[in-house]
Design an enzyme around this catalytic site. Structure first.
Site, PDB file in Angstrom:
ATOM      1  N   ARG A 115      36.776  45.820  34.904  1.00  0.00           N
ATOM      2  CA  ARG A 115      36.346  45.638  35.236  1.00  0.00           C
ATOM      3  C   ARG A 115      35.927  44.228  33.953  1.00  0.00           C
ATOM      4  O   ARG A 115      35.895  43.678  33.402  1.00  0.00           O
ATOM      5  CB  ARG A 115      34.320  44.763  35.657  1.00  0.00           C
ATOM      6  CG  ARG A 115      34.568  45.464  37.162  1.00  0.00           C
ATOM      7  CD  ARG A 115      33.498  46.169  37.785  1.00  0.00           C
ATOM      8  NE  ARG A 115      32.568  45.127  37.905  1.00  0.00           N
ATOM      9  CZ  ARG A 115      32.493  43.887  38.707  1.00  0.00           C
ATOM     10  NH1 ARG A 115      33.250  43.883  39.653  1.00  0.00           N
ATOM     11  NH2 ARG A 115      31.283  43.532  38.830  1.00  0.00           N
ATOM     12  N   HIS A 138      29.385  38.436  39.746  1.00  0.00           N
ATOM     13  CA  HIS A 138      27.678  38.626  39.611  1.00  0.00           C
ATOM     14  C   HIS A 138      27.338  37.026  40.215  1.00  0.00           C
ATOM     15  O   HIS A 138      27.634  36.364  39.910  1.00  0.00           O
ATOM     16  CB  HIS A 138      28.190  38.378  37.656  1.00  0.00           C
ATOM     17  CG  HIS A 138      29.150  39.625  37.192  1.00  0.00           C
ATOM     18  ND1 HIS A 138      29.367  39.590  36.200  1.00  0.00           N
ATOM     19  CD2 HIS A 138      28.803  40.793  37.767  1.00  0.00           C
ATOM     20  CE1 HIS A 138      29.238  40.598  35.939  1.00  0.00           C
ATOM     21  NE2 HIS A 138      29.627  41.568  37.096  1.00  0.00           N
TER      22      HIS A 138
END
Length: 185
Positions: A115, A138
Site C-alpha cells: 500500500r 481511505h
C-alpha cells in the site's frame, strides 16, 4: 514472487496484493461472488472493509489473468484463498508475511507494505491524490467533504491501476528499476 517455491495460493495471493494493494484481511477474505471479471471489477462489501464502506477495485488485465489462474485451483470454493486445513475459512493473516520472510524480506516488506509502495510511486508519477486515496479505501478526514463528495473516479482509477500493473511488469522484466538510496539520519 515468480520464483516463490511455496504453495500456489500464497504465490497468487502475493501477486494480487501487489496488483491491487488492498489490505491483507480484504484479500484473504475475498470471495468469488465479489468479482466481475468481464467488467474487470472487484466489489468488496462494506461488511468486509475496515471503514465499513463498500469498495470497488478496478482490475488491470494482468490482475484478471492472475484471477483466472487462481480460479483453476480454487474456483469451486467460495473463498479465493481457503485455509490449508479448513477450506471454509480463509488462509492465515501470516501466510503472506511468512512467505516474504522465506524470500528474504524479513523486516523490509510486508503484505501491507504494498500500500505504501504503490501510494509513493503513484504520487511520484503524478497520479491524483484523490484517486490514490480512493484506491486505498481511505476515508476523507473532513466530515463535510465526506458527506457531500461521493465521487469514485472509477474510469481514472482503472487507467491508474493498468499503469500500475504495467509498471510492475516492467520491474519484473528488469526495466524501470530505480536504485533506492539508504536513509541518512
Amino acid at each position: 514472487m515468480e520464483a516463490y517455491t511455496g504453495g500456489p495460493y500464497t504465490r497468487l495471493a502475493m501477486k494480487l496484493m501487489a496488483l491491487t494493494f488492498v489490505r491483507t484481511g480484504e484479500l484473504i477474505g475475498a470471495r468469488w461472488e465479489e468479482f466481475d471479471l468481464a467488467a474487470a471489477q472487484w466489489r468488496i462489501p462494506a461488511a468486509r472493509m475496515k471503514m465499513r464502506t463498500a469498495h470497488i477495485v478496478p482490475l488491470a488485465p494482468q490482475t484478471v489473468e492472475v484471477l483466472q489462474a487462481l480460479y483453476t485451483i480454487s474456483g469451486q470454493r467460495a473463498l479465493l484463498f481457503p485455509g490449508e486445513r479448513d477450506h471454509g475459512k480463509p488462509m492465515s493473516n501470516n501466510t503472506i508475511l511468512m512467505a516474504l520472510r522465506r524470500m528474504g524480506y524479513q523486516g523490509r516488506m510486508t503484505g501491507h507494505g504494498w500500500r505504501g509502495v504503490a501510494s509513493t510511486i503513484l504520487h511520484e508519477r503524478g497520479f491524483k491524490h484523490e484517486w490514490i486515496e480512493l484506491q486505498l479505501a481511505h476515508q476523507k478526514r473532513d466530515a463535510i467533504s465526506a458527506a457531500y463528495d461521493h465521487a469514485t473516479y472509477l474510469a481514472d482509477r482503472t487507467k491508474m491501476m493498468t499503469w500500475w500493473a504495467n509498471h510492475l511488469d516492467k520491474l519484473r522484466q528488469g526495466a524501470d528499476v530505480i536504485e533506492l538510496q539508504p536513509r541518512t539520519a
